[in-house]
Design a protein around this motif. Structure first.
Motif, PDB file in Angstrom:
ATOM      1  N   TRP A  39      25.449  -0.205  16.204  1.00 14.92           N
ATOM      2  CA  TRP A  39      24.879  -1.006  17.184  1.00 14.92           C
ATOM      3  C   TRP A  39      25.975  -1.536  18.001  1.00 14.92           C
ATOM      4  N   THR A  40      27.331  -1.606  17.397  1.00 13.81           N
ATOM      5  CA  THR A  40      28.213  -2.308  18.036  1.00 13.81           C
ATOM      6  C   THR A  40      29.326  -1.560  18.809  1.00 13.81           C
ATOM      7  N   ASN A  41      29.162  -0.161  18.475  1.00 11.65           N
ATOM      8  CA  ASN A  41      30.491   0.484  18.776  1.00 11.65           C
ATOM      9  C   ASN A  41      29.989   1.896  19.354  1.00 11.65           C
ATOM     10  N   ASN A  42      29.610   1.660  20.600  1.00  6.06           N
ATOM     11  CA  ASN A  42      28.990   2.491  21.698  1.00  6.06           C
ATOM     12  C   ASN A  42      27.977   3.590  21.032  1.00  6.06           C
ATOM     13  N   TYR A  43      27.232   2.874  20.183  1.00  6.85           N
ATOM     14  CA  TYR A  43      25.868   3.421  19.393  1.00  6.85           C
ATOM     15  C   TYR A  43      26.467   4.981  18.717  1.00  6.85           C
ATOM     16  N   ASN A  44      27.446   5.030  18.238  1.00  2.42           N
ATOM     17  CA  ASN A  44      28.149   6.266  17.443  1.00  2.42           C
ATOM     18  C   ASN A  44      27.320   6.354  16.054  1.00  2.42           C
ATOM     19  N   LEU A  45      27.171   7.641  15.909  1.00  2.97           N
ATOM     20  CA  LEU A  45      26.445   8.024  14.642  1.00  2.97           C
ATOM     21  C   LEU A  45      26.865   7.680  13.312  1.00  2.97           C
ATOM     22  N   PHE A  46      26.323   7.306  12.398  1.00  8.00           N
ATOM     23  CA  PHE A  46      26.673   7.162  11.017  1.00  8.00           C
ATOM     24  C   PHE A  46      26.790   8.187  10.024  1.00  8.00           C
ATOM     25  N   TYR A  47      27.883   8.242   9.303  1.00  5.60           N
ATOM     26  CA  TYR A  47      27.751   9.230   8.398  1.00  5.60           C
ATOM     27  C   TYR A  47      27.425   8.515   6.982  1.00  5.60           C
ATOM     28  N   TYR A  48      26.380   9.017   6.194  1.00  3.51           N
ATOM     29  CA  TYR A  48      26.155   8.391   4.873  1.00  3.51           C
ATOM     30  C   TYR A  48      26.576   9.381   3.851  1.00  3.51           C
ATOM     31  N   LYS A  49      27.009   8.847   2.635  1.00  4.64           N
ATOM     32  CA  LYS A  49      27.051   9.627   1.225  1.00  4.64           C
ATOM     33  C   LYS A  49      25.814   9.306   0.626  1.00  4.64           C
ATOM     34  N   ILE A  50      24.931  10.478   0.398  1.00  9.47           N
ATOM     35  CA  ILE A  50      23.640  10.269  -0.312  1.00  9.47           C
ATOM     36  C   ILE A  50      23.659  10.391  -1.661  1.00  9.47           C
ATOM     37  N   ALA A  51      24.477  11.244  -2.140  1.00 14.88           N
ATOM     38  CA  ALA A  51      24.458  11.526  -3.571  1.00 14.88           C
ATOM     39  C   ALA A  51      26.085  11.778  -4.022  1.00 14.88           C
ATOM     40  N   GLN A  52      26.353  11.625  -5.103  1.00 15.18           N
ATOM     41  CA  GLN A  52      27.581  11.981  -5.923  1.00 15.18           C
ATOM     42  C   GLN A  52      27.633  11.974  -7.432  1.00 15.18           C
ATOM     43  N   ILE A  53      28.637  12.312  -8.083  1.00 16.39           N
ATOM     44  CA  ILE A  53      28.676  12.520  -9.452  1.00 16.39           C
ATOM     45  C   ILE A  53      29.467  11.126  -9.882  1.00 16.39           C
ATOM     46  N   ASN A  54      28.319  10.392 -10.416  1.00 19.37           N
ATOM     47  CA  ASN A  54      28.690   9.020 -10.726  1.00 19.37           C
ATOM     48  C   ASN A  54      29.331   8.923 -12.249  1.00 19.37           C
ATOM     49  N   ASP A  55      29.133  10.145 -13.061  1.00 19.47           N
ATOM     50  CA  ASP A  55      30.040  10.059 -14.301  1.00 19.47           C
ATOM     51  C   ASP A  55      30.051  11.475 -14.830  1.00 19.47           C
TER      52      ASP A  55
END
Length: 386
Positions: A39-55
């Motif tokens: 919302w504060t940076n020209n409304y640029n789209l975010f990238y999210y890490k949904i899943a990963q190998i935790n162990d």
């Protein structure tokens, strides 16, 4: 009372032997992981890490759902995705993953697949991204545990991305297969180009149903009592399952491929035939040559090849024996046609070879030329007499 204690004891033993059963089907409720854009940076789209190998010792057999809720003012900016993640213990990479849009617009988000993580980004602003999961084995989960690596920087080094289609990922064999998908209007596509019910597009196959009022645009039937398999277009229904305006069918019968038409004609009319021997018939079911046409052939040019030795230039050779005109006259009186030329009855029965007849005609023209030259010499000799 004894039965109750006995059943309780067996249940305790079962839970002790298979502790995973106690945690099976543990479901994590929907959770907002963040806004679709900054919302504060020209409304640029975010990238999210949904899943990963935790162990690396974890074993995953999880179902993860991701819901992208874009601008609610538009129908096509939402999408829900089902993600299956598999991993065997003692592995630092996933074994398998499948990503499929189950509702909404498959173009609402894009997923980036790594061998040990899954990132995503909404394609639309003014909304949020939600996640929930079902962990099928104990409490081990590939979710990132609340830390979703929110960033405006596109991930680099990914193995595959989804775009608008789904993915089936086989990490063990390093294979990533695109899956068919249904767009926001309900039309079905294959990632390689197959589309059903959409206006013609660049692809391998399209079946267009725009303007269809009833019946099927394409109809395929297989008679269980025969080997025939028929494929029809512009099917209109009615009492005859094969009735249709401009209804064409392709049917393998009598070890041949045939195209039929029923629309302009009251009955099925054969248009094209390809036999198992490679003979092609147009308007005929029994071609006796590589190409047989029942009707008129219209062409701008026809070329027939012949060996040089067979072309009748040998008539001008010094060794060629030119029949006398008397011999030609006697032959014509007896057979009613020129020597070496086919008779009318023969042509009516078997037809004639255009190349062969043309070659013989050239031969006769060359022989006639020699007769004229000889006559000219005789005339000149007579004119020189006193």
């Amino acid at each position: 009372m004894k039965i109750y204690r006995l059943l309780s004891g067996w249940l305790i033993i079962a839970l002790g032997i298979c502790p995973a059963i106690a945690h099976a089907q543990e479901e994590i409720p929907w959770k907002l992981i963040g806004a679709t854009q900054d919302w504060t940076n020209n409304y640029n789209l975010f990238y999210y890490k949904i899943a990963q190998i935790n162990d690396s010792t974890h074993r995953y057999a999880s179902l993860v759902e991701v819901s992208v809720q874009g601008d609610a003012n538009f129908f096509d900016r939402q999408g829900t995705y089902l993600i299956r993640i598999d991993k065997w213990e003692s592995s630092r990479r996933f074994d398998g993953m499948e990503i499929q849009c189950t509702s909404g617009n498959p173009k609402a988000a894009v997923f980036f697949v790594f061998n040990n993580a899954l990132w995503m980004r909404s394609n639309y602003q003014w909304g949020g991204i939600y996640v929930k999961a079902t962990n099928l084995l104990t409490n081990q989960s590939p979710l990132t545990g609340g830390t979703y690596g929110q960033t405006l920087v596109p991930p680099n080094g990914f193995l595959a991305r989804t775009d608008y289609y789904g993915l089936k990922c086989d990490f063990d064999n390093n294979r990533f297969e695109k899956l068919p998908y249904t767009d926001v209007t309900g039309f079905v596509y294959d990632s390689t180009g197959l589309s059903l019910g959409k206006p013609v597009r660049n692809g391998i196959l399209n079946i267009n149903s725009i303007g269809r009022t009833d019946g099927d645009l394409v109809f395929m039937t297989k008679d269980s009592t025969s080997a025939q398999c028929d494929f029809f277009s512009n099917y209109k229904g009615g009492t005859d399952l094969q009735n249709g305006v401009l209804g064409y069918g392709v049917r393998p019968m009598s070890k041949a491929w045939q195209i039929w038409e029923k629309g302009y004609n009251s009955i099925w009319t054969n248009l094209f035939h390809v036999g198992v021997n490679g003979n092609v018939g147009i308007g005929t079911l029994n071609p006796q040559a590589k190409l047989a046409v029942k009707g008129t052939v219209l062409a701008q040019r026809v070329k027939v090849t012949v060996a040089a030795a067979d072309w009748p230039d040998y008539v001008f050779s010094k060794n060629y024996v030119l029949p006398s005109l008397q011999e030609v006259e006697n032959y014509i009186r007896q057979h009613q046609h020129l020597p070496d030329m086919p008779a009318a009855a023969e042509v009516a029965r078997d037809g004639h070879d255009l190349g062969e007849v043309n070659r013989k005609l050239v031969q006769k023209v060359e022989e006639l030329t020699l007769y004229i030259i000889d006559l000219q010499k005789r005339i000149a000799a007579l004119e020189q007499r006193p």
